[in-house]
Scaffold this active site. Structure first.
Site, PDB file in Angstrom:
ATOM      1  N   LYS A 272      51.086  75.685  45.455  1.00 19.85           N
ATOM      2  CA  LYS A 272      51.158  76.520  44.249  1.00 19.85           C
ATOM      3  C   LYS A 272      50.217  77.721  44.348  1.00 19.85           C
ATOM      4  O   LYS A 272      50.627  78.851  44.079  1.00 19.85           O
ATOM      5  CB  LYS A 272      50.786  75.709  42.995  1.00 19.85           C
ATOM      6  CG  LYS A 272      51.695  74.521  42.723  1.00 19.85           C
ATOM      7  CD  LYS A 272      51.331  73.834  41.434  1.00 19.85           C
ATOM      8  CE  LYS A 272      49.917  73.324  41.355  1.00 19.85           C
ATOM      9  NZ  LYS A 272      49.649  72.071  42.084  1.00 19.85           N
TER      10      LYS A 272
ATOM     11  N   ARG B 168      50.106  70.766  32.459  1.00 17.52           N
ATOM     12  CA  ARG B 168      50.040  69.589  33.333  1.00 17.52           C
ATOM     13  C   ARG B 168      50.415  68.321  32.589  1.00 17.52           C
ATOM     14  O   ARG B 168      50.498  67.254  33.201  1.00 17.52           O
ATOM     15  CB  ARG B 168      48.602  69.445  33.856  1.00 17.52           C
ATOM     16  CG  ARG B 168      48.489  69.475  35.387  1.00 17.52           C
ATOM     17  CD  ARG B 168      47.004  69.399  35.693  1.00 17.52           C
ATOM     18  NE  ARG B 168      46.721  69.184  37.082  1.00 17.52           N
ATOM     19  CZ  ARG B 168      46.315  70.142  37.915  1.00 17.52           C
ATOM     20  NH1 ARG B 168      46.255  71.391  37.501  1.00 17.52           N
ATOM     21  NH2 ARG B 168      46.004  69.846  39.155  1.00 17.52           N
TER      22      ARG B 168
ATOM     23  N   ARG C  53      43.685  71.885  54.936  1.00 22.17           N
ATOM     24  CA  ARG C  53      43.039  72.913  54.098  1.00 22.17           C
ATOM     25  C   ARG C  53      41.527  72.731  54.153  1.00 22.17           C
ATOM     26  O   ARG C  53      40.785  73.705  54.317  1.00 22.17           O
ATOM     27  CB  ARG C  53      43.547  72.770  52.654  1.00 22.17           C
ATOM     28  CG  ARG C  53      42.981  73.809  51.715  1.00 22.17           C
ATOM     29  CD  ARG C  53      43.710  73.853  50.394  1.00 22.17           C
ATOM     30  NE  ARG C  53      43.397  72.730  49.514  1.00 22.17           N
ATOM     31  CZ  ARG C  53      44.103  72.426  48.419  1.00 22.17           C
ATOM     32  NH1 ARG C  53      45.171  73.129  48.114  1.00 22.17           N
ATOM     33  NH2 ARG C  53      43.760  71.425  47.655  1.00 22.17           N
TER      34      ARG C  53
ATOM     35  N   ARG D 199      36.050  71.773  48.123  1.00 18.31           N
ATOM     36  CA  ARG D 199      36.174  71.171  46.797  1.00 18.31           C
ATOM     37  C   ARG D 199      35.777  69.696  46.863  1.00 18.31           C
ATOM     38  O   ARG D 199      36.216  68.975  47.763  1.00 18.31           O
ATOM     39  CB  ARG D 199      37.625  71.289  46.310  1.00 18.31           C
ATOM     40  CG  ARG D 199      37.934  72.587  45.607  1.00 18.31           C
ATOM     41  CD  ARG D 199      39.404  72.774  45.425  1.00 18.31           C
ATOM     42  NE  ARG D 199      40.032  71.690  44.642  1.00 18.31           N
ATOM     43  CZ  ARG D 199      41.286  71.745  44.211  1.00 18.31           C
ATOM     44  NH1 ARG D 199      42.043  72.804  44.475  1.00 18.31           N
ATOM     45  NH2 ARG D 199      41.777  70.754  43.536  1.00 18.31           N
TER      46      ARG D 199
ATOM     47  N   ARG E  26      44.467  62.112  42.163  1.00 19.87           N
ATOM     48  CA  ARG E  26      45.117  63.341  41.641  1.00 19.87           C
ATOM     49  C   ARG E  26      46.635  63.205  41.689  1.00 19.87           C
ATOM     50  O   ARG E  26      47.338  63.642  40.789  1.00 19.87           O
ATOM     51  CB  ARG E  26      44.657  64.559  42.462  1.00 19.87           C
ATOM     52  CG  ARG E  26      43.282  65.067  42.018  1.00 19.87           C
ATOM     53  CD  ARG E  26      42.577  65.865  43.091  1.00 19.87           C
ATOM     54  NE  ARG E  26      43.296  67.050  43.493  1.00 19.87           N
ATOM     55  CZ  ARG E  26      43.071  67.697  44.632  1.00 19.87           C
ATOM     56  NH1 ARG E  26      42.164  67.250  45.488  1.00 19.87           N
ATOM     57  NH2 ARG E  26      43.742  68.762  44.909  1.00 19.87           N
TER      58      ARG E  26
HETATM   59  P1  ADP Z   1      45.389  70.718  42.395  1.00 17.97           P
HETATM   60  O1  ADP Z   1      46.622  71.362  41.872  1.00 17.97           O
HETATM   61  O2  ADP Z   1      45.239  70.858  43.860  1.00 17.97           O
HETATM   62  O3  ADP Z   1      45.234  69.288  41.945  1.00 17.97           O
HETATM   63  P2  ADP Z   1      43.732  72.355  40.592  1.00 17.97           P
HETATM   64  O4  ADP Z   1      42.772  73.336  41.108  1.00 17.97           O
HETATM   65  O5  ADP Z   1      44.909  72.871  39.885  1.00 17.97           O
HETATM   66  O6  ADP Z   1      44.123  71.464  41.826  1.00 17.97           O
HETATM   67  O7  ADP Z   1      42.989  71.354  39.590  1.00 17.97           O
HETATM   68  C1  ADP Z   1      41.835  70.713  39.930  1.00 17.97           C
HETATM   69  C2  ADP Z   1      41.391  69.738  38.815  1.00 17.97           C
HETATM   70  O8  ADP Z   1      41.149  70.501  37.629  1.00 17.97           O
HETATM   71  C3  ADP Z   1      42.417  68.733  38.425  1.00 17.97           C
HETATM   72  O9  ADP Z   1      42.407  67.598  39.252  1.00 17.97           O
HETATM   73  C4  ADP Z   1      42.009  68.441  37.002  1.00 17.97           C
HETATM   74  O10 ADP Z   1      40.927  67.579  36.935  1.00 17.97           O
HETATM   75  C5  ADP Z   1      41.559  69.786  36.480  1.00 17.97           C
HETATM   76  N1  ADP Z   1      42.679  70.553  35.857  1.00 17.97           N
HETATM   77  C6  ADP Z   1      43.230  71.716  36.290  1.00 17.97           C
HETATM   78  N2  ADP Z   1      44.219  72.113  35.480  1.00 17.97           N
HETATM   79  C7  ADP Z   1      44.324  71.180  34.515  1.00 17.97           C
HETATM   80  C8  ADP Z   1      45.169  70.998  33.387  1.00 17.97           C
HETATM   81  N3  ADP Z   1      46.121  71.876  33.087  1.00 17.97           N
HETATM   82  N4  ADP Z   1      44.978  69.914  32.598  1.00 17.97           N
HETATM   83  C9  ADP Z   1      44.033  69.012  32.877  1.00 17.97           C
HETATM   84  N5  ADP Z   1      43.207  69.110  33.915  1.00 17.97           N
HETATM   85  C10 ADP Z   1      43.337  70.176  34.747  1.00 17.97           C
END
Ligand code: ADP
Length: 308
Positions: free
Chosen positions: A13, A88, A127, A139, A150
């Site tokens: 993404k 999400r 990555r 990260r 996740r």
């Molecule tokens: P990825 O898509 O690789 O899991 P992100 O950078 O989008 O990574 O998100 C990292 C973390 O941030 C998630 O695992 C979650 O804990 C939090 N997070 C991000 N976006 C949301 C969201 N829309 N709702 C709830 N938690 C979120």
């Protein structure tokens, strides 16, 4: 352009969002990035989110909805945006619908990047290796254990959004297992296709309007001709049928006016029979007169004979 990118962690993404930003000049709104910035800046939101993120669970809906709402109000989002990592959960999607409705902006599409789960761990590991090689901070949630968590969060809370947006006819699915280049090309192709579909729909609507106008005009002129015909041949029914809509009513009115002379002409057509009647009457009269004459003449003869 307003898009949502949907897909599990490691689907690509972020990578595709950056490419779309470059191509379309819109902003990428990544809740993950925003939360990481909040954690780094040790804001109240960051303090709340830190441990949750480290565990691989989702931050509470109210927090991310609040962040996104503020972000959408900033001027750079006015030109368009790509939401990466938001919504999400279904409540987040519903909140986004409300926000967009309030701001009177529409969503163009939700692009789902579909990938095999078995490929995800490999992707995240590569990555991590690349980031380490570049000397970047890795990260804390990019470990096999947290990634599994996740993924579980994705399956239970985010995957229902595929159905949510598919029901609302917003979902476009792209095979995320292709190369980065191919995925970008495919996303751009389908986005152009929805543009093309919209353009085609607009052209179709235009053509339909033009046809309706033409047939209206044709009906009007036919109705006019019909009035002329009606006056001559009393063909009012056809004239009224040929016309449609308002012009039909007008035509029917005009044809109605022409009906009177038509009726009159039919009445006039009846005259021969009337004439016949009167001819018969006249003939009968003359016959009667003739008989009368002969009767008178016979009387005269008898009178003369009697005198003799
Ligand atoms: P990825 O898509 O690789 O899991 P992100 O950078 O989008 O990574 O998100 C990292 C973390 O941030 C998630 O695992 C979650 O804990 C939090 N997070 C991000 N976006 C949301 C969201 N829309 N709702 C709830 N938690 C979120």
């Amino acid at each position: 352009m307003r898009l949502i990118l949907l897909g599990p962690p490691g689907a690509g993404k972020g990578t595709q969002a950056q490419r779309l930003v470059q191509k379309h000049g819109i902003v990428q709104l990544s809740t993950g990035e925003m939360l990481r910035a909040a954690v780094a800046a040790q804001t109240p939101v960051g303090m709340q989110a830190k441990d949750i993120m480290a565990s691989g669970a989702l931050v509470p809906d109210e927090i991310v909805i609040g962040i996104i709402s503020d972000r959408l109000d900033q001027p750079d989002a006015a030109k368009g945006f790509i939401l990466d990592g938001f919504p999400r959960t279904v409540p987040q999607a519903e909140a986004l619908d409300e926000l967009l409705k309030k701001k009177q902006i529409g969503l163009d599409a939700v692009v789902e990047l579909r990938v095999n789960e078995s490929a995800l761990l490999q992707r995240v590991e590569s990555r991590v290796a690349e980031m380490r090689a570049r000397g970047e901070d890795v990260r804390i949630d990019d470990t096999p254990e947290v990634l599994a968590k996740r993924l579980a969060s994705y399956r239970s809370q985010t995957e229902p959004l595929i159905h949510y947006y598919s029901e609302r006819r917003k979902l476009l699915t792209v095979d995320g297992m292709m190369t980065i280049e191919e995925v970008t090309r495919e996303i751009n192709r389908i986005l152009a296709a929805i543009g093309a579909v919209e353009a085609r729909a607009a052209r179709k609507a235009d053509a339909a309007k033009r046809t309706a106008k033409k047939s209206k005009l044709a009906a009007k002129s036919k109705a006019k001709k019909g009035v002329g015909k009606a006056a001559g041949k009393a063909d009012t029914g056809k004239a009224a049928k040929a016309a449609s809509g308002k012009s039909a009513k007008k035509a029917a009115k005009r044809a109605g006016a022409a009906k009177k002379p038509a009726k009159a002409s039919r009445k006039a057509g009846k005259t021969p029979s009337k004439a016949k009647k009167s001819t018969r009457k006249a003939a009968a009269g003359s016959r009667a007169r003739a008989i009368g004459k002969s009767r008178k003449a016979a009387k005269k003869v008898t009178k003369r004979r009697a005198k003799r």
